[in-house]
Design an enzyme around this catalytic site. Structure first.
Site, PDB file in Angstrom:
ATOM      1  N   ASP A  22      11.041  -4.721  -1.837  1.00  0.00           N
ATOM      2  CA  ASP A  22      10.161  -5.878  -1.722  1.00  0.00           C
ATOM      3  C   ASP A  22       9.979  -6.121  -0.231  1.00  0.00           C
ATOM      4  OD1 ASP A  22       8.932  -8.347  -1.521  1.00  0.00           O
ATOM      5  OD2 ASP A  22      10.252  -9.350  -2.955  1.00  0.00           O
ATOM      6  N   ASN A  52       1.781   0.799   2.739  1.00  0.00           N
ATOM      7  CA  ASN A  52       0.644   0.632   1.834  1.00  0.00           C
ATOM      8  C   ASN A  52       0.685  -0.678   1.057  1.00  0.00           C
ATOM      9  OD1 ASN A  52      -1.576   1.654  -0.110  1.00  0.00           O
ATOM     10  ND2 ASN A  52       0.170   1.272  -1.458  1.00  0.00           N
ATOM     11  N   TYR A 104      -7.676 -12.499   3.058  1.00  0.00           N
ATOM     12  CA  TYR A 104      -7.408 -11.067   3.022  1.00  0.00           C
ATOM     13  C   TYR A 104      -7.956 -10.338   4.249  1.00  0.00           C
ATOM     14  CZ  TYR A 104      -7.487  -6.192   1.541  1.00  0.00           C
ATOM     15  OH  TYR A 104      -7.329  -4.832   1.479  1.00  0.00           O
ATOM     16  N   THR A 147      -9.243   0.609  -8.439  1.00  0.00           N
ATOM     17  CA  THR A 147      -7.860   0.431  -8.892  1.00  0.00           C
ATOM     18  C   THR A 147      -7.751  -0.977  -9.470  1.00  0.00           C
ATOM     19  OG1 THR A 147      -7.062  -0.521  -6.809  1.00  0.00           O
ATOM     20  CG2 THR A 147      -7.048   1.884  -6.995  1.00  0.00           C
ATOM     21  N   LYS A 151      -5.859  -8.174   7.443  1.00  0.00           N
ATOM     22  CA  LYS A 151      -5.976  -6.763   7.796  1.00  0.00           C
ATOM     23  C   LYS A 151      -6.402  -6.596   9.260  1.00  0.00           C
ATOM     24  CE  LYS A 151      -4.755  -4.804   3.912  1.00  0.00           C
ATOM     25  NZ  LYS A 151      -3.542  -3.957   3.813  1.00  0.00           N
TER      26      LYS A 151
END
Length: 245
Positions: free
Chosen positions: A61, A88, A168, A203, A172
């Site tokens: 984790d 990732n 989000y 995905t 990044k």
């Protein structure tokens, strides 16, 4: 010490992470499958082994110090070093319909949660594993980023970049900036670190929306994870080449 290269891929039990693990394994690397969920992790390991990959599970984790320490100790016991780290694991955070995260109504706890995984988790894991990476003759670190991290593209009205994602996307961008700082610190050490953009991949992370397969999304990360000595560092890549900051 074994000549087989050792890799760890975080968030590797499914999607792009699994495809990266599979791709590295196909190149002959021994791959640690980092994941929180025990059942999914072990299922992924079994599937990889059935495909001929030398894989092993790593309970991990990235938001938990104890978990990261335990994962580091596991890899040290098993291999004594680490040659490749692929950061990732990531989260998008809750979104409104249409993948929208409105900055004017953004829940700060959501921002903290996203940054904790997407940025602080990368720093936590990378720093914990650095002693093992320094034992490698060819240490490589790949941070899985996103095209929405590009400020150049986000600010260009002529580029279709998708909806506003105020938690989000900046997480990044933050990750990219941290990648550059690591590259500066690693100058002349042999450690190469880069950010990889997988593109829009179908995905569960994207609700299976997107034109690219996980294997296509994994390609850039796999290439950066296996760069030759003297390769690029501190850069942001996609299939077509360098992504503008």
């Amino acid at each position: 010490m074994s000549e087989t290269k050792i890799a760890l891929v975080t968030g590797a039990n499914k999607g792009i992470g699994y495809a990266i693990a599979n791709g590295l394994g196909a190149l002959g690397l021994c791959v640690g499958v980092g994941a929180r969920d025990e059942v999914r992790r072990e299922t992924a390991v079994e599937k990889l082994r059935a495909a001929g990959v030398d894989a092993f599970g790593v309970p991990l984790d990235v938001t938990d110090d104890r978990s990261v320490t335990a994962a580091t100790e596991l890899i040290e016991r098993r291999a004594g070093r680490l040659d490749v780290l692929v950061n990732n694991a990531g989260v998008s955070g809750e979104m409104d319909p249409g993948w929208l995260q409105d900055p004017t109504t953004l829940d700060l706890e959501l921002v903290r949660t996203v940054v904790e995984t997407n940025v602080l988790g990368v720093v936590r894991v990378t720093n914990a594993l650095l002693p093992l990476l320094r034992r490698s003759a060819t240490p490589r670190i790949v941070n899985v980023s996103s095209s929405v991290a590009s400020l150049t593209r986000q600010a260009d009205p002529d580029i279709e970049i998708g909806p506003v994602m105020a938690a989000y996307a900046p997480s990044k961008t933050f990750l990219n900036a941290v990648t550059v700082q690591y590259a500066r610190q690693f100058a002349d050490t042999g450690i190469l670190i880069n950010a990889a953009c997988p593109g829009l991949v179908a995905t569960d992370f994207t609700g299976f929306q997107g034109p690219r397969t996980p294997e296509q999304g994994a390609a850039t990360a796999i290439r950066l994870a296996t760069l030759p000595d003297g390769g690029p560092t501190g850069s942001f890549f996609e299939d077509a080449g360098v992504v503008p900051w």
